[in-house]
Design a protein around this motif. Structure first.
Motif, PDB file in Angstrom:
ATOM      1  N   PHE A   1       0.732  -0.628   0.238  1.00  0.00           N
ATOM      2  CA  PHE A   1      -0.196  -0.200   0.028  1.00  0.00           C
ATOM      3  C   PHE A   1       0.742   0.696   0.072  1.00  0.00           C
ATOM      4  CE2 PHE A   1       0.968  -1.083   4.383  1.00  0.00           C
ATOM      5  CZ  PHE A   1       0.564   0.216   5.425  1.00  0.00           C
ATOM      6  N   ASP A   2       0.041   2.291  -0.413  1.00  0.00           N
ATOM      7  CA  ASP A   2       1.025   4.057   0.091  1.00  0.00           C
ATOM      8  C   ASP A   2       0.892   3.893   1.020  1.00  0.00           C
ATOM      9  OD1 ASP A   2       1.870   5.860  -0.441  1.00  0.00           O
ATOM     10  OD2 ASP A   2       0.288   6.941  -2.800  1.00  0.00           O
ATOM     11  N   LYS A   3       2.761   4.446   1.361  1.00  0.00           N
ATOM     12  CA  LYS A   3       2.234   4.832   2.898  1.00  0.00           C
ATOM     13  C   LYS A   3       1.887   6.006   2.874  1.00  0.00           C
ATOM     14  CE  LYS A   3       6.067   6.599   5.932  1.00  0.00           C
ATOM     15  NZ  LYS A   3       7.763   6.124   6.244  1.00  0.00           N
ATOM     16  N   ALA A   4       1.807   7.276   2.388  1.00  0.00           N
ATOM     17  CA  ALA A   4       1.169   8.160   2.398  1.00  0.00           C
ATOM     18  C   ALA A   4      -0.275   8.562   1.841  1.00  0.00           C
ATOM     19  CB  ALA A   4       1.436   9.372   1.230  1.00  0.00           C
ATOM     20  N   GLN A   5      -0.815   7.286   0.713  1.00  0.00           N
ATOM     21  CA  GLN A   5      -2.427   7.058   1.314  1.00  0.00           C
ATOM     22  C   GLN A   5      -2.486   5.952   1.225  1.00  0.00           C
ATOM     23  OE1 GLN A   5      -3.652   8.544  -2.373  1.00  0.00           O
ATOM     24  NE2 GLN A   5      -2.524  10.951  -2.266  1.00  0.00           N
ATOM     25  N   PRO A   6      -3.101   5.219   2.443  1.00  0.00           N
ATOM     26  CA  PRO A   6      -2.580   3.948   2.954  1.00  0.00           C
ATOM     27  C   PRO A   6      -4.273   3.091   2.396  1.00  0.00           C
ATOM     28  CG  PRO A   6      -2.466   4.652   4.754  1.00  0.00           C
ATOM     29  CD  PRO A   6      -2.472   5.838   3.836  1.00  0.00           C
ATOM     30  N   ASP A   7      -4.795   4.134   1.391  1.00  0.00           N
ATOM     31  CA  ASP A   7      -6.261   3.439   1.549  1.00  0.00           C
ATOM     32  C   ASP A   7      -5.966   2.696   0.047  1.00  0.00           C
ATOM     33  OD1 ASP A   7      -6.166   6.443   0.775  1.00  0.00           O
ATOM     34  OD2 ASP A   7      -8.171   5.942  -0.195  1.00  0.00           O
ATOM     35  N   ARG A   8      -4.787   3.250  -0.693  1.00  0.00           N
ATOM     36  CA  ARG A   8      -4.731   2.696  -1.902  1.00  0.00           C
ATOM     37  C   ARG A   8      -3.592   1.114  -1.558  1.00  0.00           C
ATOM     38  NH1 ARG A   8      -1.291   7.568  -5.316  1.00  0.00           N
ATOM     39  NH2 ARG A   8      -0.918   5.250  -6.339  1.00  0.00           N
ATOM     40  N   MET A   9      -4.705   0.556  -1.700  1.00  0.00           N
ATOM     41  CA  MET A   9      -4.108  -0.786  -1.385  1.00  0.00           C
ATOM     42  C   MET A   9      -4.234  -1.850  -2.670  1.00  0.00           C
ATOM     43  SD  MET A   9      -5.403  -2.660   2.379  1.00  0.00           S
ATOM     44  CE  MET A   9      -3.729  -1.005   3.099  1.00  0.00           C
ATOM     45  N   SER A  10      -3.317  -3.375  -2.973  1.00  0.00           N
ATOM     46  CA  SER A  10      -2.789  -4.056  -3.802  1.00  0.00           C
ATOM     47  C   SER A  10      -3.791  -5.148  -2.916  1.00  0.00           C
ATOM     48  CB  SER A  10      -1.588  -4.603  -4.134  1.00  0.00           C
ATOM     49  OG  SER A  10      -1.052  -4.803  -2.920  1.00  0.00           O
ATOM     50  N   GLU A  11      -3.911  -6.162  -3.819  1.00  0.00           N
ATOM     51  CA  GLU A  11      -4.580  -7.236  -3.717  1.00  0.00           C
ATOM     52  C   GLU A  11      -3.491  -7.988  -2.727  1.00  0.00           C
ATOM     53  OE1 GLU A  11      -7.755  -7.854  -4.472  1.00  0.00           O
ATOM     54  OE2 GLU A  11      -8.180  -6.181  -5.342  1.00  0.00           O
ATOM     55  N   TRP A  12      -4.529  -8.973  -1.985  1.00  0.00           N
ATOM     56  CA  TRP A  12      -3.465  -9.205  -1.799  1.00  0.00           C
ATOM     57  C   TRP A  12      -2.674 -10.825  -1.925  1.00  0.00           C
ATOM     58  CZ3 TRP A  12      -2.547  -8.818   3.914  1.00  0.00           C
ATOM     59  CH2 TRP A  12      -3.951  -8.531   4.235  1.00  0.00           C
ATOM     60  N   SER A  13      -0.974 -11.348  -2.031  1.00  0.00           N
ATOM     61  CA  SER A  13      -0.123 -12.145  -2.658  1.00  0.00           C
ATOM     62  C   SER A  13      -0.889 -13.391  -2.853  1.00  0.00           C
ATOM     63  CB  SER A  13       1.088 -11.989  -1.965  1.00  0.00           C
ATOM     64  OG  SER A  13       0.860 -12.695  -0.917  1.00  0.00           O
ATOM     65  N   GLU A  14      -0.136 -14.577  -3.156  1.00  0.00           N
ATOM     66  CA  GLU A  14      -0.229 -15.498  -3.101  1.00  0.00           C
ATOM     67  C   GLU A  14      -0.133 -15.706  -1.596  1.00  0.00           C
ATOM     68  OE1 GLU A  14      -1.579 -18.171  -5.210  1.00  0.00           O
ATOM     69  OE2 GLU A  14      -2.266 -16.386  -6.508  1.00  0.00           O
ATOM     70  N   PRO A  15      -0.612 -17.127  -1.236  1.00  0.00           N
ATOM     71  CA  PRO A  15      -0.661 -17.524  -0.091  1.00  0.00           C
ATOM     72  C   PRO A  15       0.677 -18.633   0.018  1.00  0.00           C
ATOM     73  CG  PRO A  15      -2.439 -18.473  -0.652  1.00  0.00           C
ATOM     74  CD  PRO A  15      -2.090 -17.784  -1.748  1.00  0.00           C
ATOM     75  N   VAL A  16       0.776 -17.754   1.821  1.00  0.00           N
ATOM     76  CA  VAL A  16       1.699 -19.158   2.048  1.00  0.00           C
ATOM     77  C   VAL A  16       1.716 -20.106   2.960  1.00  0.00           C
ATOM     78  CG1 VAL A  16       4.165 -18.489   0.924  1.00  0.00           C
ATOM     79  CG2 VAL A  16       3.530 -17.602   3.235  1.00  0.00           C
ATOM     80  N   THR A  17       2.086 -21.852   3.649  1.00  0.00           N
ATOM     81  CA  THR A  17       1.526 -21.601   4.634  1.00  0.00           C
ATOM     82  C   THR A  17       2.973 -22.212   5.503  1.00  0.00           C
ATOM     83  OG1 THR A  17      -0.510 -22.732   4.582  1.00  0.00           O
ATOM     84  CG2 THR A  17       0.371 -23.522   5.459  1.00  0.00           C
ATOM     85  N   PHE A  18       2.745 -22.110   6.816  1.00  0.00           N
ATOM     86  CA  PHE A  18       4.291 -22.564   7.130  1.00  0.00           C
ATOM     87  C   PHE A  18       3.712 -23.247   9.123  1.00  0.00           C
ATOM     88  CE2 PHE A  18       3.707 -17.680   7.774  1.00  0.00           C
ATOM     89  CZ  PHE A  18       4.256 -18.133   9.639  1.00  0.00           C
ATOM     90  N   MET A  19       4.514 -23.847  10.006  1.00  0.00           N
ATOM     91  CA  MET A  19       4.379 -24.019  10.966  1.00  0.00           C
ATOM     92  C   MET A  19       5.112 -23.931  11.901  1.00  0.00           C
ATOM     93  SD  MET A  19       2.521 -26.690  13.161  1.00  0.00           S
ATOM     94  CE  MET A  19       2.166 -27.658  12.307  1.00  0.00           C
ATOM     95  N   LEU A  20       5.222 -22.952  13.214  1.00  0.00           N
ATOM     96  CA  LEU A  20       5.892 -23.063  14.149  1.00  0.00           C
ATOM     97  C   LEU A  20       5.501 -24.035  15.425  1.00  0.00           C
ATOM     98  CD1 LEU A  20       5.024 -18.563  14.076  1.00  0.00           C
ATOM     99  CD2 LEU A  20       6.993 -19.536  13.166  1.00  0.00           C
ATOM    100  N   ALA A  21       6.473 -24.550  15.270  1.00  0.00           N
ATOM    101  CA  ALA A  21       6.470 -25.818  16.489  1.00  0.00           C
ATOM    102  C   ALA A  21       7.676 -25.253  17.334  1.00  0.00           C
ATOM    103  CB  ALA A  21       6.593 -26.671  15.940  1.00  0.00           C
ATOM    104  N   THR A  22       7.704 -26.296  18.579  1.00  0.00           N
ATOM    105  CA  THR A  22       8.783 -25.627  19.398  1.00  0.00           C
ATOM    106  C   THR A  22       9.160 -27.343  19.116  1.00  0.00           C
ATOM    107  OG1 THR A  22       7.282 -25.580  20.787  1.00  0.00           O
ATOM    108  CG2 THR A  22       8.938 -26.456  21.733  1.00  0.00           C
TER     109      THR A  22
END
Length: 110
Positions: free
Chosen positions: A78-99
């Motif tokens: 998004f445009d830092k000066a005009q945050p309402d100028r925003m792109s579509e979402w990217s392709e998603p990524v999936t990951f695991m956070l594990a102990t």
């Protein structure tokens, strides 16, 4: 699926959807997948545009407010000066956070 990744990295867009060059400062928003519908992301964190290493942007996953478990995230610019100028979402990524336990110490053969 990646387990315990340390960084997010991406290439910044260089043009707007109409093909014109981006001539303003971008920032990025990470969204986490919701339970309701595919492509539905809840804002999770904002990443400043200056976290750039050469042509690739890098951000530590540890800076995201995530618990252990499986996560699907996407990114949008998004445009830092005009945050309402925003792109579509990217392709998603999936990951695991594990102990994960530390490795065994002082292995020897006697």
């Amino acid at each position: 699926m990646k387990v315990n990744p340390t960084t997010l990295s991406w290439q910044a867009p260089t043009t707007n959807v109409d093909g014109s060059l981006i001539d303003y400062e971008l920032e990025y928003e990470v969204g986490i997948a919701g339970d309701s519908t595919e492509g539905d992301y809840a804002p999770l964190a904002t990443i400043p545009g200056q976290l750039r290493e050469r042509e690739t942007y890098v951000a530590p996953i540890a800076d995201l407010p995530l618990d252990h478990g499986e996560h699907t995230i996407a990114l949008r610019s998004f445009d830092k000066a005009q945050p309402d100028r925003m792109s579509e979402w990217s392709e998603p990524v999936t990951f695991m956070l594990a102990t994960v336990p530390e490795r065994p110490l002082e292995l020897r053969v006697t």
